[in-house]
Design an enzyme around this catalytic site. Structure first.
Site, PDB file in Angstrom:
ATOM      1  N   ASP A  82       0.855  -1.182   0.000  1.00  0.00           N
ATOM      2  CA  ASP A  82       0.000   0.000   0.000  1.00  0.00           C
ATOM      3  C   ASP A  82       0.894   1.236   0.000  1.00  0.00           C
ATOM      4  O   ASP A  82       2.098   1.164   0.254  1.00  0.00           O
ATOM      5  CB  ASP A  82      -0.881   0.036   1.253  1.00  0.00           C
ATOM      6  N   ASN A  85      27.146 -36.194  11.815  1.00  0.00           N
ATOM      7  CA  ASN A  85      26.510 -37.511  11.773  1.00  0.00           C
ATOM      8  C   ASN A  85      27.031 -38.367  10.629  1.00  0.00           C
ATOM      9  O   ASN A  85      27.217 -39.582  10.776  1.00  0.00           O
ATOM     10  CB  ASN A  85      24.985 -37.340  11.662  1.00  0.00           C
ATOM     11  N   ASN A 130      26.946 -36.721  20.677  1.00  0.00           N
ATOM     12  CA  ASN A 130      25.739 -36.109  20.095  1.00  0.00           C
ATOM     13  C   ASN A 130      25.062 -35.128  21.038  1.00  0.00           C
ATOM     14  O   ASN A 130      24.563 -34.082  20.603  1.00  0.00           O
ATOM     15  CB  ASN A 130      24.737 -37.196  19.701  1.00  0.00           C
TER      16      ASN A 130
END
Length: 616
Positions: free
Chosen positions: A26, A405, A434
């Site tokens: 706008d 991983n 981990n």
């Protein structure tokens, strides 16, 4: 995001922001300050300038840049046309103008408020003026008529006062005021008003026409068509809403980032075109497209035209929806702003619906993905930049976690299956890697600040996977370095010591590989030395934490765990190491850092960049 005044309602918006290719915005309050001020009052005889700023009802009428004297104002007040125009400004609105804490403010539509402020400057307090002239009926503004009309008691009679877009009155006005008399309007008067409208619009003003007439005895004041017909043309006002200073730079940043800005406004053609050119959204040779033309286009023609058009004027909420749909059909990722109830379908349809926090309705906010607290376009661009930065950090996080991983799985498979060696890591050691060793550094990557200018790059394709091909290549490249180094250390340790000693060496070198690798993953392009070694304190706190746990796990392997009969070494299958062992571990694990820094150096120098030449 909240620091940039952007409240995310749906998390998908963060990811989509980085892929945005088009922002449909706008004008009023988003690109502009939403502080509308009447700058010109055009009457059939003269055009007056108006002094004053904002909603403070202090200002004078000026002619040829000279303020009118009190005598001249008194003379104007005796003129029927001027008096009716001023009355229209004072009565035909639903705004409240008040001073609160020594600050003048307005509650209501910005255009209404601007007209009411001018009425205040001429007639005094508009609330008291309205009390002296009670309202009998009102026909509310709508986007089809583009006007509002009210019926008030005025000078002992009922009068209609109407204001709205000038073009909508062309067939409704039949009279004008000349020398204090109401006389039929002529074609030349219509042409003069049209030219004045174009002149004000070319100055980026919103032009509002003022009309009125006396209600006939016995006339049905609820019949809108008859009430809004046979009107007296009183004049026009030109309303200026200056662009926000920061919007100019924000639009430049969008263009540099490959994001196109399209302005969709209810203003007339000339006003929209003038503001669009001023903000560099469009060029003089690219004309704005109006709502009337959009209405005539079918879906295929709409798709052909929206891509090359940056300014849309006199647009209805339904046409907003069609513009968004056409852009999406062309493969664009669209962010759409809106504040009204009727904007909700377009906000829902857009890839990112952005509602206004100040002027937005609850319906618009519910339909949106993001709420802009201060209605400022510049903060949309800031949110896009923040979204790109967040996505870059997510990529870094994924690259780090997956490479860890991949390296762990490859290490176990190669050691056991290919080389027929004992498992290099126990289940407990893998769990510690981990959760305790790998977790904190990965989280620290999420708060990495923006280094390179993400707004210098084109939008990310929305179909791009995570991780992408570049990320996958880095994952396997870094994983290969870490697996190779760990296997070499494990093999040598196994050849010169016990399995427990070899596993401790493997466990230690693998963890330090991850801690060196987390510095690599701060950026896929820039060297750590360019980023600054200590610009992300969270990473070094995480490295310190993980290193401390590693030393406790290895050098403290003989310590007894509180409340148990086990020592650390029995739980983690570790044993103490000497200085020579740690020297080897640090030296080998740092190779992943050196290898990645070497790759980044080659990439930055463009040594292997493919160059093409064109034969002439």
């Amino acid at each position: 995001m909240a620091r940039h005044k952007a409240i995310i309602r749906r998390m998908k918006a963060v990811e989509t922001l980085g892929s945005t290719t088009v922002i449909c915005t706008d004008k009023t309050g988003t690109l502009t300050k939403n502080q509308m001020t009447v700058r010109e009052l055009m009457l059939p005889e003269d055009t007056f300038g108006i002094s004053g700023e904002g909603f403070k009802p202090v200002g004078k009428l000026m002619l040829n840049d000279t303020e009118l004297s009190d005598e001249r104002m008194s003379e104007l007040q005796r003129d029927l046309g001027f008096r009716l125009a001023a009355t229209c400004l004072s009565l035909c609105h639903n705004s409240q103008i008040a001073e609160v804490d020594e600050q003048w403010s307005a509650i209501g539509d910005p255009t209404d408020s601007a007209c009411a402020v001018l009425g205040y400057k001429i007639n005094g307090d508009v609330a008291k003026f309205a009390q002296r002239h009670p309202r009998k009926h009102e026909f509310f503004f709508n986007t089809d008529r583009k006007r509002m009309s009210v019926i008030h008691e005025y000078e002992g009679e009922d009068w209609v006062f109407s204001k709205g877009g000038a073009g909508g009155y062309k067939d409704l006005v039949k009279w004008k005021v000349s020398n204090g008399e109401i006389v039929p309007i002529e074609e030349g008067d219509i042409n003069d008003a049209t030219n004045a409208n174009r002149t004000m619009a070319s100055k980026a003003m919103r032009v509002i026409a003022l009309c009125a007439r006396r209600v006939e005895d016995g006339e049905d004041i609820h019949d809108m068509e008859s009430v809004e017909d046979n009107l007296i043309f009183l004049g026009m006002v030109g309303i200026m809403d200056p662009p926000r200073a920061e919007v100019y730079d924000a639009i430049k940043r969008c263009q540099k980032a490959g994001i196109r800005v399209k302005m969709i406004t209810g203003d007339q053609h000339m006003t929209a075109q003038s503001i669009g050119e001023d903000l560099n959204i469009t060029k003089p040779h690219i004309d704005a497209i109006g709502g009337e033309r959009l209405e005539q286009l079918d879906d295929e023609a709409m798709r052909d035209i929206v891509g090359g058009t940056a300014i849309f004027s006199r647009v209805t909420p339904e046409q907003k929806m069609r513009i968004v749909t056409a852009l999406q059909d062309e493969g664009e990722v669209v962010a759409m702003t809106g504040d009204g109830v009727n904007d909700a379908p377009a906000l829902s349809r857009a890839n990112i619906g952005i509602s206004m926090g100040i002027s937005g309705t609850d319906v618009a906010k519910d339909a949106s993905d993001m709420v802009l607290q201060d209605d400022n376009f510049a903060n949309i661009v800031n949110a896009v930049e923040e979204g790109r930065k967040i996505y870059a950090n997510i990529r870094n996080f994924v690259r780090y976690q997956v490479s860890t991983n991949v390296a762990a799985v490859a290490l176990l498979l190669l050691a056991k299956v290919v080389f027929d060696m004992p498992l290099p890591l126990t289940a407990t050691q893998i769990l510690v890697i981990n959760i305790l060793m790998d977790g904190p550094p990965a989280v620290a990557l999420g708060v990495e600040r923006m280094h390179s200018n993400v707004m210098d790059r084109p939008p990310r394709p929305v179909t791009e996977p995570l991780p992408n091909l570049m990320d996958l290549a880095l994952i396997f490249y870094l994983g290969a370095v870490m697996v190779t180094g760990t296997l070499v250390v494990y093999y040598i340790a196994l050849s010169n010591g016990t399995e427990e000693y070899a596993r401790t060496m493997c466990f230690s070198v693998f963890i330090l590989f991850q801690l060196f690798n987390v510095m690599n993953c701060r950026s896929s392009e820039d060297s750590v030395f360019k980023l600054g070694l200590f610009t992300n304190r969270a990473i070094y706190l995480a490295i310190f934490f993980s290193t401390s746990l590693l030393l406790i796990s290895v050098q403290g392997s003989m310590w007894t765990i509180p409340l148990t009969s086990f020592n650390v070494g029995e739980l983690l299958s570790t044993t103490t190491l000497d200085r020579a062992d740690w020297f080897v571990i640090v030296l080998v694990s740092s190779t992943v850092f050196m290898a990645e820094e070497f790759r980044k150096l080659i990439q930055s120098k463009g040594i292997f960049r493919v160059r093409t030449s064109r034969r002439t």
